[in-house]
Design a protein around this motif. Structure first.
Motif, short mmCIF file in Angstrom:
data_model
loop_
_atom_site.label_atom_id
_atom_site.label_comp_id
_atom_site.label_asym_id
_atom_site.label_seq_id
_atom_site.Cartn_x
_atom_site.Cartn_y
_atom_site.Cartn_z
N ARG A 83 0.83 -1.37 -0.11
CA ARG A 83 -0.12 -0.06 -0.07
C ARG A 83 0.77 1.23 0.04
NH1 ARG A 83 -5.41 0.98 3.32
NH2 ARG A 83 -5.79 3.48 2.90
N VAL A 84 1.82 1.43 0.71
CA VAL A 84 2.85 2.46 0.70
C VAL A 84 3.45 2.73 -0.57
CG1 VAL A 84 4.86 3.41 1.86
CG2 VAL A 84 3.35 1.93 3.15
N ALA A 85 4.01 1.39 -1.22
CA ALA A 85 4.55 1.65 -2.32
C ALA A 85 3.48 1.95 -3.58
CB ALA A 85 5.22 0.33 -2.85
N ALA A 86 2.27 1.59 -3.29
CA ALA A 86 1.44 2.10 -4.42
C ALA A 86 0.98 3.66 -4.14
CB ALA A 86 0.30 1.36 -4.18
N ASP A 87 0.90 4.27 -3.02
CA ASP A 87 0.82 5.61 -2.84
C ASP A 87 1.97 6.50 -3.14
OD1 ASP A 87 -0.26 7.82 -1.90
OD2 ASP A 87 0.12 7.44 0.08
N GLN A 143 -5.14 -7.65 4.11
CA GLN A 143 -4.75 -7.58 2.69
C GLN A 143 -5.18 -6.24 2.15
OE1 GLN A 143 -6.98 -10.33 0.07
NE2 GLN A 143 -5.13 -10.46 -1.23
N ARG A 144 -6.25 -5.67 2.69
CA ARG A 144 -6.55 -4.39 1.89
C ARG A 144 -5.65 -3.11 2.76
NH1 ARG A 144 -11.55 -6.72 3.14
NH2 ARG A 144 -11.60 -5.67 5.21
N ARG A 145 -4.79 -3.43 3.62
CA ARG A 145 -3.82 -2.48 4.38
C ARG A 145 -2.64 -2.68 3.37
NH1 ARG A 145 -4.75 -0.32 9.25
NH2 ARG A 145 -6.88 -0.54 10.06
#
Length: 160
Positions: A83-87, A143-145
């Motif tokens: 999630r961090v990488a996607a943001d 998973q959503r996180r």
């Protein structure tokens, strides 16, 4: 979003720099994100590029510091690496800076996932239903996180 009139001087690097500084007053930006916003406002690619270059040179734009700050905020919120990488990627941060920001995290991803899972597990105890369905809900939340499936499996095995 408000409807902005095209700039009076779209080729002016000075006008683009003024617009960039107004954008940066709201929130820190990655260089690529700032360039996109300037071009969307009607500045030419050359003027936008020069304005961003000036902002980087004066220290108003620092992709590495912004990436580290965003990664730390996500970690405090209990988010995983994906999630961090996607943001960061969506913000226009370079891949090497994303890797650096993720590697710079002091706590382990497993500890963060376990903390989130334990918090959710305690909520299920309050409702009196600790079963396979509860574990699956926790797995979905992790998973959503942005946590990996292998890490989620390890964390779920650790719940008692």
């Amino acid at each position: 979003m408000r409807d902005l009139a095209p700039p009076a001087m779209p080729d002016s690097a000075d006008a683009a720099e003024d617009a960039a500084l107004r954008i940066l007053r709201g929130a820190g930006q990655a260089a690529a994100s700032l360039q996109r916003k300037l071009e969307r406002r009607g500045y030419t690619a050359d003027a936008s590029n020069e304005a961003v270059r000036r902002c980087v040179a004066t220290g108003y734009v620092n992709d590495a510091a912004m990436a580290a700050s965003v990664a730390a905020r996500h970690r405090r919120a209990g988010h995983g690496r994906a999630r961090v990488a996607a943001d960061l990627k969506a913000r226009g941060v370079a891949p090497e800076l994303i890797t650096e920001a993720l590697d710079g995290q002091t706590d382990t991803e497993e500890a963060a996932a376990m903390a989130v899972a334990l918090q959710l597990w305690e909520r299920t105890e309050a409702r009196g239903s600790r079963d396979q369905r509860s574990r699956m809900r926790i797995a979905g939340a992790l998973q959503r996180r942005g946590f990996s499936s292998s890490l989620i499996a390890r964390v779920l095995r650790g719940l008692t």
